[in-house]
Design an enzyme around this catalytic site. Structure first.
Site, PDB file in Angstrom:
ATOM      1  N   HIS A 182      -3.538  22.316  32.906  1.00 22.59           N
ATOM      2  CA  HIS A 182      -3.597  21.853  34.170  1.00 22.59           C
ATOM      3  C   HIS A 182      -2.682  22.471  35.309  1.00 22.59           C
ATOM      4  O   HIS A 182      -1.887  23.233  34.985  1.00 22.59           O
ATOM      5  CB  HIS A 182      -3.251  20.003  34.162  1.00 22.59           C
ATOM      6  N   LYS A 186       0.492  18.545  38.058  1.00 22.60           N
ATOM      7  CA  LYS A 186       0.580  16.666  37.626  1.00 22.60           C
ATOM      8  C   LYS A 186       1.503  16.233  36.606  1.00 22.60           C
ATOM      9  O   LYS A 186       2.503  17.291  36.117  1.00 22.60           O
ATOM     10  CB  LYS A 186      -0.900  17.759  35.634  1.00 22.60           C
TER      11      LYS A 186
END
Ligand code: NAD
Length: 294
Positions: A182, A186
């Site tokens: 990600h 995040k």
């Protein structure tokens, strides 16, 4: 409830024809979006605008956010909608049927409390819930219909189904390892989607995910056990979200992967969840329910 509207070139919603209204009237809903200035916020506003039967009626941000007072449509790049971003969710929900919330568990739980008090539905894509926070969400869902799903993409939900199938076929002979990637902003790790993938495989194999998840290997930690499900996390740049589950056997390997190329499909999934939720009884639902995969 107001009259269904459509989008004109300036981004404003204009009246539908009588025929259109007959077709979509039953499904028409007003939507408020919380976290309107976030990465998902703008995508959600766009997806609501693109849908025939949803209309944005409220938008909020955290108190002190620089976009408070801005027009939500202008912020999302769809043109002026006449919906100002506020920091008062109770006021923003007065006219709405359903709240879409992609924020963080502690914020989502407060929002669920407000929705429960007002008797409004909520669709939340927030991730990172602790078991206790999940229980709190379950309690609110006794009062109102709630969709809570760590991943709203149709593709990822198809993967959940495929993982069950693969685990059933491959059984205990294949080692299972999960890798997720990600973007560097995040907050929660591993992703809610990766955890759900691990849970699906563990449940299918008759294991308790919390007992068998192996998040960290370093130094002389010994060989992997047969039951463990390894979970590796990569963070960097602007990766929207990638998940691969490896089933590794002797002399062969199966990989089930999903790569998100944009956030739009999460937003479209949330819109689909709103439409599905209409007329549902109180209860806690996920995207497997919405997509009829359960
Ligand atoms: P983000 O930080 O860009 O956006 C969150 C927004 O919420 C921010 O603008 C923040 O100011 C706002 N916010 C915080 N507290 C608030 C409050 N009290 N009231 C109103 N607004 C408030 O994060 P993001 O990348 O958009 O992700 C948000 C959440 O959605 C995360 O939990 C992420 O993991 C999850 N997510 C889920 C899916 C899915 O399909 N379920 C997909 C993508 C992201």
């Amino acid at each position: 409830m107001g009259c269904p509207l459509s989008v004109n070139k300036k981004g404003r919603k204009a009246q539908y024809s009588d025929n259109d209204i007959q077709n979509i009237g039953d499904k028409f809903m007003k939507v408020a979006i919380v976290g309107a200035a976030g990465r998902m916020g703008a995508r959600l506003i766009q997806a609501v605008q693109e849908s025939k039967n949803l209309q944005l009626s409220g938008a909020t941000e955290r108190p002190g956010h620089p976009q408070i007072g801005s027009d939500a449509g202008v912020l999302a790049g769809v043109g002026e909608l006449g919906v100002q971003i506020s920091d008062d969710l109770t006021a923003a929900m007065q006219d709405a049927d359903v709240l879409i919330d992609f924020t963080f568990p502690e914020v989502t739980l407060k929002n669920m409390e407000i929705c429960a008090t007002l008797g409004k539905m909520i669709v939340s894509g927030s991730t990172g819930f602790t078991p206790e926070q999940k229980k709190q969400a379950e309690q609110y869902s006794q009062q109102i219909p709630v969709v809570l799903a760590p991943n709203m993409s149709v593709g990822v939900n198809a993967c959940f189904k495929l993982l069950k199938e693969a685990a059933n076929i491959l059984g205990d002979d294949f080692d299972v390892e999960i890798v997720e990637l990600h973007h560097n902003k995040k907050k929660d790790s591993p992703s809610g989607t990766a955890v759900r993938m691990g849970e699906v495989v563990a449940d299918t194999l008759g294991r308790d995910y919390n007992q068998v998840a192996a998040y960290h290997r370093e130094g002389m930690c010994g060989a992997r056990t047969q039951d463990e499900i390894g979970m590796q996390t990569v963070r960097g740049g602007d990766i929207v979200g990638e998940h691969t589950v490896y089933f590794i056997g002797m002399g062969e390997r199966i990989e089930i992967s999903h790569r998100a190329m944009s956030r739009d499909m999460f937003a479209r999934g949330a819109v689909r969840a709103c439409q599905w939720l209409k007329d549902k009884d109180s209860g806690l639902y996920d995207m497997q329910d919405v997509l009829g995969l359960n």
